[in-house]
Design an enzyme around this catalytic site. Sequence first.
Site, short mmCIF file in Angstrom:
data_model
loop_
_atom_site.label_atom_id
_atom_site.label_comp_id
_atom_site.label_asym_id
_atom_site.label_seq_id
_atom_site.Cartn_x
_atom_site.Cartn_y
_atom_site.Cartn_z
N ALA A 55 0.92 -1.23 -0.03
CA ALA A 55 0.01 0.07 -0.09
C ALA A 55 0.75 1.40 0.03
O ALA A 55 0.65 2.18 -0.82
CB ALA A 55 -1.12 -0.31 1.16
N ARG A 94 -5.33 0.42 -9.09
CA ARG A 94 -5.85 -0.90 -8.20
C ARG A 94 -6.58 -0.15 -7.32
O ARG A 94 -6.65 0.89 -6.88
CB ARG A 94 -4.55 -1.17 -7.38
N GLN A 202 3.94 -13.43 -2.34
CA GLN A 202 4.64 -12.05 -1.73
C GLN A 202 5.59 -12.58 -0.44
O GLN A 202 6.48 -12.20 -0.24
CB GLN A 202 3.82 -11.09 -1.39
N ASP A 243 -4.11 -2.61 3.82
CA ASP A 243 -4.34 -1.87 2.71
C ASP A 243 -5.15 -0.79 2.87
O ASP A 243 -5.25 0.48 2.07
CB ASP A 243 -4.66 -2.81 1.37
N LYS A 254 -4.19 -8.56 2.63
CA LYS A 254 -3.95 -9.43 1.80
C LYS A 254 -4.69 -10.80 2.02
O LYS A 254 -4.72 -10.95 3.06
CB LYS A 254 -2.26 -9.98 1.79
#
Length: 350
Positions: A55, A94, A202, A243, A254
């Site tokens: 973010a 996004r 990730q 985020d 996530k």
Amino acid sequence: MKNYNIPRSMEWIGGIDGHLRLLDQTLLPIETTYIDCKEIGSVHEAIRSLRVRGAPAIGITAALGILVGLKKIPPGTTLNSHYETIDNYLRTSRPTAVNLFWALDRMKRKFLEVKNHDDHHGILSILLKEALSIEKEDREMCQNIGRIGSTLVQEGFGILTHCNTGGLATAAYGTALSVIFTAFEQRKSIHVYCDETRPLLQGARLTSWELLQAGIPSTLICDSMAAQVMKEGKINMVVVGADRIAANGDTANKIGTYGLSVLAHAHNIPFYVAAPSSTFDLTLKDGSEIPIEQRSHIEITAPFGKQVAPDGVTVYNPAFDVAPARLITGIITEKALITPVNEKNILDSI
Ligand code: MRU
């Protein structure tokens, strides 16, 4: 705080005529490759494709992306209308991380403030200064998150984390990972359990790499192993990033974060969120209003170019989920530890 040789995710090269250099995180940890963004399309593509992700990093990139977009004003277009076009375009890259919109709002405020008071060169200089301030402030916020969050880490702790919240996801140091880096620098003996973070890994590709660079003892696990590792008594705290955090403390992060909050609660393990104040969205009452990004089925059926599911299978791929405030022990910001997590405490602290 040390940098641990984590390469910079983004860097502005040169002055107002310069360009944006991004580390291509999709190629890590195998390759360290940079992309030079000299036109707005490549900035949008880099955010959309997660070449730059996390973010705070998305927000900084969007702010610098405005400068990339202003390099060329199409003939017959005013600065004003071109600014609108590139601002709107970057906003479509996004949807979930509010830092993107926060940074673009801040850049736009600055643009509106100076657009009639300066020549083109002067406006660009002021905007570049603003974008670089966003980056610098993020680095400072991350350090403070580490300082405040590390007080929660005790000697011998096992810490579970999810996705990547380190230097790669921010200007430097990270959010949840800054808590871990700082505790380690304080010489606390800790062991980090790092979820691989399906579907784009990730955790496996980025977090385990950052932890290895820093020399922090860590173990990579599949997401589905978290419950077992908790049951075995290996985890003393969970710390994740965010985020977008709604006014009541519900936190989008996530996909898999919600599940971890439920598991932590079931095992009586404290569950912390670490995020800068740029990740709060006080316009949203609760997590049900947070837009959740839906991503391509290919990330699940053919991850990293290898088909693993039959052609034609139906796929659901939300990139984020929402941990409810009632399952979050505390939110660590650059200013304070917010606990218990509720609207009043959030308003008082950010
Ligand atoms: O899809 P990503 O990789 O951008 O998702 C990142 C996360 O969910 C992080 O946990 C979050 O952005 C916090 S980064 C400091």
